[in-house]
Write an enzyme that holds these catalytic residues in place. Structure first.
Site, mmCIF file in Angstrom:
data_model
loop_
_atom_site.group_PDB
_atom_site.id
_atom_site.type_symbol
_atom_site.label_atom_id
_atom_site.label_comp_id
_atom_site.label_asym_id
_atom_site.label_seq_id
_atom_site.Cartn_x
_atom_site.Cartn_y
_atom_site.Cartn_z
ATOM 1 N N ARG A 30 0.892 -1.149 -0.169
ATOM 2 C CA ARG A 30 -0.111 -0.144 0.237
ATOM 3 C C ARG A 30 0.500 1.222 -0.369
ATOM 4 N NH1 ARG A 30 -5.381 -1.757 3.504
ATOM 5 N NH2 ARG A 30 -5.671 0.598 2.315
ATOM 6 N N LYS A 67 16.221 -21.887 23.956
ATOM 7 C CA LYS A 67 15.680 -21.604 22.947
ATOM 8 C C LYS A 67 15.787 -22.969 22.659
ATOM 9 C CE LYS A 67 15.406 -20.005 17.824
ATOM 10 N NZ LYS A 67 13.622 -19.829 17.614
ATOM 11 N N HIS A 93 3.624 -25.702 13.207
ATOM 12 C CA HIS A 93 5.465 -26.700 12.891
ATOM 13 C C HIS A 93 4.979 -27.446 13.895
ATOM 14 C CE1 HIS A 93 5.696 -22.394 11.059
ATOM 15 N NE2 HIS A 93 6.101 -21.815 12.787
ATOM 16 N N LYS A 115 13.345 -25.961 6.996
ATOM 17 C CA LYS A 115 15.241 -26.162 7.837
ATOM 18 C C LYS A 115 15.736 -27.863 7.160
ATOM 19 C CE LYS A 115 13.503 -24.108 11.549
ATOM 20 N NZ LYS A 115 14.016 -23.311 11.962
ATOM 21 N N ASP A 147 -0.557 -20.382 16.343
ATOM 22 C CA ASP A 147 1.122 -20.272 15.820
ATOM 23 C C ASP A 147 1.963 -21.298 15.768
ATOM 24 O OD1 ASP A 147 2.759 -17.795 15.397
ATOM 25 O OD2 ASP A 147 3.943 -17.789 17.110
ATOM 26 N N GLU A 178 11.051 -21.325 23.059
ATOM 27 C CA GLU A 178 11.657 -20.265 23.007
ATOM 28 C C GLU A 178 11.934 -19.138 24.039
ATOM 29 O OE1 GLU A 178 9.775 -18.301 18.997
ATOM 30 O OE2 GLU A 178 8.407 -19.415 19.971
ATOM 31 N N LYS A 206 6.782 -19.681 24.700
ATOM 32 C CA LYS A 206 7.584 -18.486 24.573
ATOM 33 C C LYS A 206 8.094 -17.812 26.631
ATOM 34 C CE LYS A 206 5.923 -16.882 20.305
ATOM 35 N NZ LYS A 206 6.669 -18.019 19.425
HETATM 36 C C1 BG6 Z 1 6.543 -18.729 13.071
HETATM 37 C C2 BG6 Z 1 6.068 -17.987 14.671
HETATM 38 O O1 BG6 Z 1 5.998 -19.318 12.419
HETATM 39 O O2 BG6 Z 1 7.387 -19.223 13.581
HETATM 40 C C3 BG6 Z 1 7.094 -17.662 15.705
HETATM 41 O O3 BG6 Z 1 4.926 -17.502 14.705
HETATM 42 C C4 BG6 Z 1 8.264 -18.467 16.109
HETATM 43 O O4 BG6 Z 1 5.923 -16.873 16.721
HETATM 44 C C5 BG6 Z 1 8.605 -18.534 15.112
HETATM 45 O O5 BG6 Z 1 8.753 -17.465 17.089
HETATM 46 C C6 BG6 Z 1 9.891 -20.049 15.264
HETATM 47 O O6 BG6 Z 1 10.382 -19.930 13.930
HETATM 48 P P1 BG6 Z 1 11.920 -20.261 14.467
HETATM 49 O O7 BG6 Z 1 12.390 -20.955 12.316
HETATM 50 O O8 BG6 Z 1 12.345 -18.748 14.669
HETATM 51 O O9 BG6 Z 1 11.865 -22.304 15.339
#
Ligand code: BG6
Length: 490
Positions: free
Chosen positions: A42, A340, A239, A181, A234, A215, A335
């Site tokens: 936009r 991580k 995932h 990945k 999310d 994370e 989170k």
């Molecule tokens: C994203 C999520 O799809 O994946 C995020 O929206 C998350 O909230 C991220 O932090 C994590 O991805 P990775 O590759 O860092 O594990």
């Protein structure tokens, strides 16, 4: 790679800067395909503004040498402003702009439409792309949709219907960046390229499987999206579910999109319906991560004070098929956890009896430690297999040691997930993308955790391992007798 035009909707956004443009840069240099990029958004930018911004993004995010940065083709980039996106003429103008670029560059009419825009406007954008005839290309037309694909089952079905009005399934690329990945793809190589593990990959030998995506990050500046989504939408629905499918699926007939995606859907269809009591949801309170004080979720930027969005989810799924009946798959993600780490741990059953309980030599304290195969997807990608060995000495005392393999030591750093995914989109390989049936089966599965009737929200201090209730849920083990008490209803 055929010559093509890569049209990015949401070209001024963060994903374009951080991931798409660095990946496109690499692919354009490596494969020397004639690729042009048209940014659409936009903001009222000119071609020059877009070229300057993307060059800055590369310098910031792509870790390039000066020479490689210099080689970036500014002239391959164009920009189109949809400031008046609600009006059809914006898209008609876009169609003309696309034709003009294709003609000038001598492209054969191959187009990729990449939706890097807020999920709330996916459907409307697909409608406008379709209605303006952008998908009626002389060459191929492909549609790329970022996750989350829908907000629940009904909205995912509705979005699929809209997409299928203009694109057939073999033109659609639903992204889950975990599938890009290298280590996630290696799960398939590990399972189906080695007879050793596949022969013990079942309920007779496996006690339980744990899939963890932890994370340290909090919501950051993404509350606008995240507070409406939460951790189940999310992370779990996409995932973690993809990881579950790759661990649990049957061998596909070939390493191709169709056979792999069919097997993944079968896993999802075999999962026993989830009861809300089988899950723990949590939200982080203030705490400390990496030695720094961090605020509670509700004190983060743009998060409402009374938000009941979950930032943590732990649940146990049962895959009711011949291979896995009775084996719990414990999924957990959050989170603001202490580190991580993305990891899949496969716990094998203990030896049926211990022959080391010998009075003459003494009882080994670790005589029955189970073998555990840990597949680490990040940060230190690799495999570890724990096993028992005898400690040197007169008595029979067992100790647990580990066989380890680290990808980086063997092969150097892995390519970025987005590079892999964009390359496959540009070549037309759908293996690493999510099929409409998969996305719908997965939303259906998590319906009890979304909306009314979902489990109560617990809290946990930032920097801890999640709510206390989740620790006890995680102790649920794989004793088959316990599992059999519950009827397996379809
Ligand atoms: C994203 C999520 O799809 O994946 C995020 O929206 C998350 O909230 C991220 O932090 C994590 O991805 P990775 O590759 O860092 O594990």
């Amino acid at each position: 790679m055929q010559p093509q035009l890569f049209v990015v909707f949401g070209a001024t956004g963060d994903l374009t800067r951080r991931k798409l443009v660095p990946a496109l840069h690499h692919l354009m240099q490596e494969h020397e395909g004639d690729v042009r990029i048209l940014g659409v958004a936009r903001s009222e930018w000119s071609d020059e503004d877009f070229r300057r911004e993307m060059r800055e993004a590369l310098a910031e995010h792509a870790d390039l040498t000066d020479e490689k940065l210099e080689a970036w083709c500014d002239a391959c980039l164009s920009y189109y402003s949809l400031a008046n996106t609600g009006h059809a003429h914006g898209y008609n103008g876009l169609r003309e702009r696309i034709r003009e670029i294709e003609e000038t560059a001598g492209l054969p009419g191959n187009r990729v439409f990449y939706l890097s825009i807020p999920p709330a406007v996916y459907e409307k954008t697909v409608e406008q792309i379709g209605a303006a005839g952008l998908a009626d290309a002389d060459g191929f037309a492909r549609l790329v949709v970022e996750k989350p694909f829908g907000h629940d089952l009904a909205s995912a079905q509705q979005l699929n219907e809209k997409v299928h009005e203009y694109f057939s399934e073999n033109q659609v690329y639903r992204i889950d960046h975990y599938l890009g990945k290298e280590t996630v793809q290696n799960l398939l190589a590990f399972r189906f390229g080695n007879a050793l593990f596949e022969s013990v990959w079942d309920r007779e030998h496996v006690e339980k499987v744990e899939i963890t995506v932890a994370e340290t990050l909090g919501v950051g500046t993404r509350a606008g999206y995240y507070d409406d989504a939460g951790q189940v939408r999310d992370m779990v629905q996409n995932h973690l579910t993809q990881l579950l499918c790759l661990v649990a699926m049957e061998p596909p007939t070939a390493f191709r999109a169709g056979p792999i995606r069919r097997e993944k859907v079968k896993v999802l269809e075999s999962v026993r319906p989830l009861a809300p009591s089988g899950a723990v949801l949590g939200q982080y309170a203030a705490g400390e991560v990496d030695g720094e004080a961090v605020p509670a979720y509700t004190d983060e930027e743009d998060v409402p004070d009374d938000s009941d969005t979950e930032t943590f989810a732990a649940l146990t799924l049962k895959v009711d098929n011949w291979r896995w009946q009775g084996v719990p798959f414990a999924l957990r993600t959050g989170k603001r956890l202490p580190e991580k780490r993305t990891q899949i741990a496969v716990y094998f059953r203990e030896a049926p009896i211990s022959i080391f309980e010998n009075r003459q030599y003494g009882l080994s304290p670790n005589a029955l430690a189970p073998n555990v195969l840990t597949i680490t997807l990040q940060p230190d990608e690799g495999f570890d297999l724990s096993f028992g060995v005898k400690r040197p000495g007169e008595t029979i005392e067992l100790d647990t040691q580990t066989l380890s393999f680290r990808y980086e030591e063997a092969f150097g750093p892995a390519p970025e997930a987005y590079e892999t995914l964009l390359r496959d989109i540009m070549r037309g390989d759908q293996t690493l993308f999510v099929h409409a049936d998969e996305v719908e089966a997965s939303w259906a599965l998590y319906a009890p955790l979304l909306g009314e009737g979902r489990p109560p929200l617990r809290t946990y201090p930032a920097g801890s391992c999640g709510p206390d209730e989740a620790q006890s849920a995680a102790q649920g083990d794989g004793r088959r007798d316990e599992q059999r008490e519950e009827p397996a209803v379809a």
